[in-house]
Write an enzyme that holds these catalytic residues in place. Structure first.
Site, PDB file in Angstrom:
ATOM      1  N   ASP A 168       0.803  -1.287   0.039  1.00 22.69           N
ATOM      2  CA  ASP A 168       0.074   0.043   0.074  1.00 22.69           C
ATOM      3  C   ASP A 168       0.768   1.156  -0.139  1.00 22.69           C
ATOM      4  O   ASP A 168       2.026   1.178   0.193  1.00 22.69           O
ATOM      5  CB  ASP A 168      -0.895  -0.084   1.381  1.00 22.69           C
ATOM      6  CG  ASP A 168      -2.171   0.984   1.011  1.00 22.69           C
ATOM      7  OD1 ASP A 168      -2.174   1.657   0.270  1.00 22.69           O
ATOM      8  OD2 ASP A 168      -2.796   1.041   2.327  1.00 22.69           O
ATOM      9  N   LEU A 207      11.063 -20.704  -4.212  1.00 25.28           N
ATOM     10  CA  LEU A 207       9.883 -19.909  -3.444  1.00 25.28           C
ATOM     11  C   LEU A 207       8.653 -19.964  -4.545  1.00 25.28           C
ATOM     12  O   LEU A 207       8.933 -19.899  -5.798  1.00 25.28           O
ATOM     13  CB  LEU A 207      10.444 -18.562  -3.602  1.00 25.28           C
ATOM     14  CG  LEU A 207       9.430 -17.521  -3.211  1.00 25.28           C
ATOM     15  CD1 LEU A 207       9.224 -17.294  -1.782  1.00 25.28           C
ATOM     16  CD2 LEU A 207      10.106 -15.981  -3.784  1.00 25.28           C
ATOM     17  N   HIS A 265       3.254   3.271  -8.707  1.00 25.30           N
ATOM     18  CA  HIS A 265       3.097   2.023  -8.976  1.00 25.30           C
ATOM     19  C   HIS A 265       4.259   1.429  -9.586  1.00 25.30           C
ATOM     20  O   HIS A 265       4.684   0.363  -9.478  1.00 25.30           O
ATOM     21  CB  HIS A 265       1.884   1.900 -10.028  1.00 25.30           C
ATOM     22  CG  HIS A 265       0.495   2.220  -9.388  1.00 25.30           C
ATOM     23  ND1 HIS A 265       0.319   1.608  -8.074  1.00 25.30           N
ATOM     24  CD2 HIS A 265      -0.476   2.867  -9.844  1.00 25.30           C
ATOM     25  CE1 HIS A 265      -0.929   2.281  -7.756  1.00 25.30           C
ATOM     26  NE2 HIS A 265      -1.478   3.012  -8.705  1.00 25.30           N
TER      27      HIS A 265
HETATM   28  C1  FPP Z   1      -1.686   0.283  -3.263  1.00 28.27           C
HETATM   29  O1  FPP Z   1      -1.157   1.775  -3.642  1.00 28.27           O
HETATM   30  C2  FPP Z   1      -1.139  -0.586  -4.634  1.00 28.27           C
HETATM   31  C3  FPP Z   1      -1.846  -1.272  -5.403  1.00 28.27           C
HETATM   32  C4  FPP Z   1      -3.123  -1.064  -5.552  1.00 28.27           C
HETATM   33  C5  FPP Z   1      -1.156  -2.017  -6.515  1.00 28.27           C
HETATM   34  C6  FPP Z   1       0.104  -2.540  -6.318  1.00 28.27           C
HETATM   35  C7  FPP Z   1       0.672  -3.116  -7.500  1.00 28.27           C
HETATM   36  C8  FPP Z   1       1.936  -3.002  -7.636  1.00 28.27           C
HETATM   37  C9  FPP Z   1       3.088  -2.619  -6.948  1.00 28.27           C
HETATM   38  C10 FPP Z   1       2.397  -3.240  -9.254  1.00 28.27           C
HETATM   39  C11 FPP Z   1       2.030  -4.559  -9.897  1.00 28.27           C
HETATM   40  C12 FPP Z   1       2.293  -5.765  -9.165  1.00 28.27           C
HETATM   41  C13 FPP Z   1       3.251  -6.808  -9.517  1.00 28.27           C
HETATM   42  C14 FPP Z   1       2.982  -8.196  -8.657  1.00 28.27           C
HETATM   43  C15 FPP Z   1       3.946  -6.720 -10.484  1.00 28.27           C
HETATM   44  P1  FPP Z   1      -2.318   2.825  -3.645  1.00 28.27           P
HETATM   45  O2  FPP Z   1      -2.388   3.188  -5.059  1.00 28.27           O
HETATM   46  O3  FPP Z   1      -3.394   2.653  -3.071  1.00 28.27           O
HETATM   47  O4  FPP Z   1      -1.511   3.775  -2.892  1.00 28.27           O
HETATM   48  P2  FPP Z   1      -2.427   5.008  -2.027  1.00 28.27           P
HETATM   49  O5  FPP Z   1      -3.120   4.345  -0.909  1.00 28.27           O
HETATM   50  O6  FPP Z   1      -1.218   5.921  -1.338  1.00 28.27           O
HETATM   51  O7  FPP Z   1      -3.152   5.945  -2.982  1.00 28.27           O
END
Ligand code: FPP
Length: 247
Positions: free
Chosen positions: A18, A129, A35
């Site tokens: 997050d 893993l 991201h």
């Molecule tokens: C939360 O941050 C994160 C996500 C919704 C997506 C996580 C995805 C990745 C790290 C990239 C793709 C994954 C892989 C496995 C390659 P948020 O956008 O909710 O952050 P915020 O709460 O600060 O808005």
């Protein structure tokens, strides 16, 4: 550097990644950049998990609720996942990583589902893993789908309702065959599970760290593992239970 001789390594670590958006906003960057940087953190944790001897690493990549984000952001997240599989699959395969994908496969776009299947098929026989990617995943949805499958078995007369126990439910979950997480980590200071592994995390240790996901470094991961090793797990009993032994 983590001292593997002194630390009990969890068999299964699950992470709610997050804070990508806030990481970007703090720097005056578009959320997409958060991201993008988050994918680099994914590569690092996969490497560390393999090095320290974690057997299963589950990453919450895209929730069934994330579809409600602006279309451009959804497209961006899809693009990143596709690029990750295209670019990193060969490398993960050579690291002996096995990939499993959990989440609903209903109505997935035709440009993503074949890639997920290819990642699973290519790495099926790997013994290192297991990287579990939670994609289009929501725990309640997973439990609903499992319940329907059991109800259908009862309706067909294959099992009796009286035979349904925890194991029967687990057998129908997406995580069938994967041990429950020992440790669930959430970054960015938010302290909730957000519909992640609700059944499986019943006895997991929960750890909330303040750093945003793109800042989740090798050192923060090591510190999290050391915190886990100091926790006293009782599983509803009274005496501490030893977690996975370290060779
Ligand atoms: C939360 O941050 C994160 C996500 C919704 C997506 C996580 C995805 C990745 C790290 C990239 C793709 C994954 C892989 C496995 C390659 P948020 O956008 O909710 O952050 P915020 O709460 O600060 O808005």
């Amino acid at each position: 550097m983590i001292n593997r001789q002194l630390v009990r390594i969890p068999e299964h670590v699950a992470i709610i990644m997050d804070g990508n958006g806030r990481w970007a906003q703090q720097r005056g960057l578009p959320r997409a950049m958060g991201h993008r940087k988050g994918v680099e953190a994914v590569r690092d944790v996969v490497r560390v998990a393999g090095e320290v001897g974690i057997s299963y690493l589950t990453l919450f990549a895209f929730s069934s609720e994330n579809w409600s984000r602006p279309e451009a952001e959804v497209t961006d997240l899809m693009g990143l996942l596709k690029a990750f599989i295209r670019r990193d699959l060969a490398d993960l395969h050579s690291q002996n990583v096995r990939i499993r994908v959990i989440g609903s496969r209903d109505n997935l776009r035709s440009d993503i589902l074949p890639l997920l299947i290819e990642a699973e098929e290519t790495t099926r026989h790997n013994t290192g893993l297991t990287l579990v990617i939670a994609f289009n995943y929501g725990a309640r949805d997973e439990i609903v789908r499992a319940t329907k499958k059991l109800a259908e078995k009862v309706a067909r007369g294959e099992i009796a309702a009286a035979d349904i126990d925890s194991q029967a439910i687990e057998n129908q979950l997406d995580t069938n065959g994967i041990p429950d997480p020992d440790l669930v980590i959430r970054t960015s200071g938010e302290e909730r599970l957000s519909n992640f592994l609700l059944w499986q995390a019943a006895y997991a240790e929960l750890l909330f760290v303040p750093e945003f996901w793109p800042d989740f470094s090798r050192d923060i991961f090591h510190a999290a593992l050391e915190t886990y090793a100091r926790r006293d797990r009782r599983f509803g009993g009274v005496a501490p239970v030893a977690t996975a032994a370290v060779s």
